[in-house]
Design an enzyme around this catalytic site. Structure first.
Site, short mmCIF file in Angstrom:
data_model
loop_
_atom_site.label_atom_id
_atom_site.label_comp_id
_atom_site.label_asym_id
_atom_site.label_seq_id
_atom_site.Cartn_x
_atom_site.Cartn_y
_atom_site.Cartn_z
N VAL A 132 -7.64 -44.08 -18.19
CA VAL A 132 -8.82 -44.87 -17.84
C VAL A 132 -9.38 -44.09 -16.65
O VAL A 132 -8.98 -44.30 -15.51
CB VAL A 132 -8.46 -46.33 -17.48
CG1 VAL A 132 -9.70 -47.09 -17.05
CG2 VAL A 132 -7.80 -47.02 -18.68
N PRO A 133 -10.25 -43.13 -16.93
CA PRO A 133 -10.56 -42.04 -15.99
C PRO A 133 -11.43 -42.39 -14.78
O PRO A 133 -12.57 -41.94 -14.66
CB PRO A 133 -11.23 -41.01 -16.88
CG PRO A 133 -11.91 -41.82 -17.93
CD PRO A 133 -10.98 -42.98 -18.18
N CYS A 134 -10.87 -43.14 -13.87
CA CYS A 134 -11.61 -43.48 -12.65
C CYS A 134 -11.85 -42.25 -11.78
O CYS A 134 -12.75 -42.25 -10.94
CB CYS A 134 -10.89 -44.58 -11.87
SG CYS A 134 -9.18 -44.24 -11.50
N HIS A 135 -11.06 -41.19 -11.98
CA HIS A 135 -11.26 -39.97 -11.21
C HIS A 135 -12.61 -39.32 -11.52
O HIS A 135 -13.11 -38.52 -10.73
CB HIS A 135 -10.12 -38.97 -11.45
CG HIS A 135 -10.00 -38.51 -12.87
ND1 HIS A 135 -9.36 -39.26 -13.84
CD2 HIS A 135 -10.46 -37.39 -13.49
CE1 HIS A 135 -9.40 -38.61 -14.99
NE2 HIS A 135 -10.07 -37.48 -14.80
N ARG A 136 -13.23 -39.66 -12.62
CA ARG A 136 -14.52 -39.09 -13.01
C ARG A 136 -15.71 -39.78 -12.35
O ARG A 136 -16.85 -39.40 -12.57
CB ARG A 136 -14.69 -39.16 -14.53
CG ARG A 136 -13.67 -38.31 -15.27
CD ARG A 136 -13.83 -38.41 -16.77
NE ARG A 136 -12.73 -37.71 -17.42
CZ ARG A 136 -12.25 -38.01 -18.62
NH1 ARG A 136 -12.80 -38.98 -19.33
NH2 ARG A 136 -11.24 -37.33 -19.12
#
Length: 163
Positions: A132-136
């Site tokens: 769940v790519p919150c780093h993006r």
């Protein structure tokens, strides 16, 4: 949290030790081992060591972190979270590999344009890092913004994706 069976694994990766939690329905948690939620999960759930449903996430995660493989799609199960938080986390899953978004865009896409700060707060509580790519998600200004698990990890993940 329900009385169903949960399976876990703790693995060493290039970004540190990671805790993975699954049940028959999907990946429930993927957090740095030192995250406060890991102890709470261990205390509140009857856990069984060893993944049985989604074992290939370990290989995929390590290959991704070493720049050798894209992330595979795994079923995701959010055990906790408000409906607002879950809507934010589901929107994060729609951000493609190698593409960045910002807090305002996420707020607009969930039809809550004025809730940018709340979106940021929900992103900070994401229980499933990387998949769940919150780093993006970065600031509208182009600044990287915060990352719940530290800027070193965020920069590494963005570097892997050439963002």
């Amino acid at each position: 949290m329900s009385p169903q069976s949960f399976y876990f694994e703790e693995i060493k990766t290039t970004i540190g030790k990671i805790f993975i939690l699954e049940n028959k329905d999907g990946i429930c948690c993927l957090l740095p081992f030192q995250d406060f939620r890991v102890n709470r999960i261990k205390k509140n759930l009857n856990l069984i060591k060893g993944l049985i449903y989604h074992k290939n996430i370990i290989k995929n995660l390590n290959n991704y972190l070493n720049g050798r493989e894209l992330l595979l799609k795994f079923p995701i199960v959010f055990l906790e979270g408000t409906s607002f938080q879950i809507s934010v986390w589901k929107q994060l899953q729609k951000i493609p590999f190698g593409i960045k978004s910002n807090y305002s865009e996420i707020a607009q896409k969930i039809h809550r344009a004025s809730a940018v700060r709340a979106v940021g707060s929900a992103i900070g509580k994401n229980p499933i890092m990387i998949y769940v790519p919150c780093h993006r998600v970065i600031k509208k200004s182009g600044n990287l913004g915060d990352y719940a698990w530290g800027m070193v990890k965020k920069k590494k993940l963005l570097h892997i994706e050439s963002i």
